[in-house]
Design an enzyme around this catalytic site. Structure first.
Site, PDB file in Angstrom:
ATOM      1  N   TRP A  10       0.821  -1.226   0.000  1.00 46.24           N
ATOM      2  CA  TRP A  10       0.000   0.000   0.000  1.00 46.24           C
ATOM      3  C   TRP A  10       0.848   1.265   0.000  1.00 46.24           C
ATOM      4  O   TRP A  10       0.319   2.370  -0.112  1.00 46.24           O
ATOM      5  CB  TRP A  10      -0.937  -0.003   1.218  1.00 46.24           C
ATOM      6  CG  TRP A  10      -2.045  -1.004   1.129  1.00 46.24           C
ATOM      7  CD1 TRP A  10      -2.346  -1.815   0.067  1.00 46.24           C
ATOM      8  CD2 TRP A  10      -3.019  -1.317   2.141  1.00 46.24           C
ATOM      9  NE1 TRP A  10      -3.430  -2.610   0.353  1.00 46.24           N
ATOM     10  CE2 TRP A  10      -3.863  -2.317   1.630  1.00 46.24           C
ATOM     11  CE3 TRP A  10      -3.245  -0.849   3.442  1.00 46.24           C
ATOM     12  CZ2 TRP A  10      -4.924  -2.858   2.354  1.00 46.24           C
ATOM     13  CZ3 TRP A  10      -4.297  -1.380   4.177  1.00 46.24           C
ATOM     14  CH2 TRP A  10      -5.126  -2.379   3.635  1.00 46.24           C
ATOM     15  N   HIS A  95      13.183  -2.087  -1.346  1.00 44.75           N
ATOM     16  CA  HIS A  95      12.329  -1.605  -2.437  1.00 44.75           C
ATOM     17  C   HIS A  95      13.053  -0.473  -3.168  1.00 44.75           C
ATOM     18  O   HIS A  95      13.763   0.315  -2.550  1.00 44.75           O
ATOM     19  CB  HIS A  95      10.985  -1.120  -1.874  1.00 44.75           C
ATOM     20  CG  HIS A  95       9.978  -0.858  -2.949  1.00 44.75           C
ATOM     21  ND1 HIS A  95      10.003   0.280  -3.723  1.00 44.75           N
ATOM     22  CD2 HIS A  95       8.938  -1.597  -3.409  1.00 44.75           C
ATOM     23  CE1 HIS A  95       9.013   0.225  -4.605  1.00 44.75           C
ATOM     24  NE2 HIS A  95       8.352  -0.908  -4.440  1.00 44.75           N
ATOM     25  N   GLU A 167      11.533  -6.261  -9.642  1.00 45.55           N
ATOM     26  CA  GLU A 167      10.729  -5.077  -9.935  1.00 45.55           C
ATOM     27  C   GLU A 167      11.555  -4.094 -10.769  1.00 45.55           C
ATOM     28  O   GLU A 167      12.335  -3.312 -10.205  1.00 45.55           O
ATOM     29  CB  GLU A 167      10.313  -4.384  -8.635  1.00 45.55           C
ATOM     30  CG  GLU A 167       9.426  -5.210  -7.750  1.00 45.55           C
ATOM     31  CD  GLU A 167       8.506  -4.318  -6.934  1.00 45.55           C
ATOM     32  OE1 GLU A 167       7.281  -4.432  -7.094  1.00 45.55           O
ATOM     33  OE2 GLU A 167       9.006  -3.495  -6.153  1.00 45.55           O
TER      34      GLU A 167
HETATM   35  P1  PGA Z   1       2.929  -0.729  -8.890  1.00 43.89           P
HETATM   36  O1  PGA Z   1       3.985  -0.873  -7.685  1.00 43.89           O
HETATM   37  O2  PGA Z   1       2.120  -1.986  -8.931  1.00 43.89           O
HETATM   38  O3  PGA Z   1       2.103   0.488  -8.530  1.00 43.89           O
HETATM   39  O4  PGA Z   1       3.721  -0.524 -10.136  1.00 43.89           O
HETATM   40  C1  PGA Z   1       4.652  -2.067  -7.451  1.00 43.89           C
HETATM   41  C2  PGA Z   1       5.648  -1.908  -6.324  1.00 43.89           C
HETATM   42  O5  PGA Z   1       6.330  -0.882  -6.246  1.00 43.89           O
HETATM   43  O6  PGA Z   1       5.756  -2.773  -5.463  1.00 43.89           O
END
Ligand code: PGA
Length: 251
Positions: A10, A95, A167
């Site tokens: 979130w 992240h 990611e």
């Molecule tokens: P998003 O974010 O689905 O809004 O691209 C993914 C994340 O940063 O974990």
């Protein structure tokens, strides 16, 4: 795909009241689902609130960050043992937003991964290349160095689990996603790098690899076909219960 894990990140979104409402909706929709691991990662300030709403349902709680020390003069930080006491089963570590805005390094991330495992928490280690690194043909090098850096001297033993989240920075919140064929190559690279670091049985049984970056109900089914993928890290689409529900049903 192993038992899929779908992590709702979130981020720093929603008011306290909205988080309460959304957590209640999550419980209604997913509280009895056993064949998928659904994880909510709210801001630290809302961990207790969300923990009490999801209660003993099958939804798990996760934090968005952790510090590596157990206690002491570390203003503003949260220790892994406190997260454990709050029933956090997972913590997102490294992240790209923290690497970028808070200057987190692989060394710091490595200590956080270790601290999680020491406290019976499953780290979700995020790795990913920027648009420029991708353009410069550096994707593989970046991913390997973030993976090796984050897992340096980290033992995974017994039933300890970790999750690796690929990611691509350029895909996060942008509406652009990686091509399925490209993702498949990256998953193979990650899996092979893990096999170079750990016994095969550990990689097979204790590690899950997920994808994150603009995943939604329209593109998720295509990714779900990839054999090496074990789930998703979802940002924007986890803030709306209908969108998230549609997405989860397609996995
Ligand atoms: P998003 O974010 O689905 O809004 O691209 C993914 C994340 O940063 O974990």
């Amino acid at each position: 795909m192993k038992k899929p894990i779908i992590v709702a990140n979130w981020k720093m979104n929603l008011s306290i009241g909205e988080r309460e409402d959304l957590a209640s909706e999550f419980k209604k929709q997913f509280g009895k689902i056993e064949d998928k691991d659904i994880v909510i990662c709210p801001s630290a300030i809302s961990l207790m609130q969300v923990a009490s709403i999801i209660g003993t349902s099958f939804i798990s709680l996760g934090a968005q960050d952790v510090f590596w020390e157990e206690s002491g003069a570390y203003t503003g930080e949260i220790s892994p043992s406190i997260l454990h006491d709050l029933d956090c089963r997972y913590v997102i570590v490294g992240h790209s937003e923290r690497r970028h805005y808070l200057a987190e390094t692989n060394e710091m991330i490595n200590k956080k991964v270790d601290a999680c495992l020491d406290n019976n928490i499953i780290p979700i280690l995020c790795i990913g290349e920027t648009r420029k690194e991708r353009h410069d043909g550096q994707t593989d090098n970046i991913l390997i160095s973030q993976l090796r850096g984050g897992l340096k001297k980290v033992d995974i033993v017994g039933d300890e689990q970790i999750v690796i989240a690929y990611e691509p920075v350029w895909a996060i919140g942008s509406g652009s996603v990686v091509e399925s064929s490209e993702l498949d190559k990256v998953l193979t690279l990650i899996k092979q790098s893990l096999i170079d670091m750990y016994p095969l049985t550990i990689v097979q049984n204790n590690v899950r690899i997920v994808y994150g970056g603009s995943v939604d109900a329209d593109n998720v089914a295509n990714f779900s076909k990839l054999k090496l993928l074990d789930g998703f890290l979802i940002g924007g689409a986890s803030l709306d219960i209908d969108k998230f529900n549609k997405l989860v049903k397609k996995i």
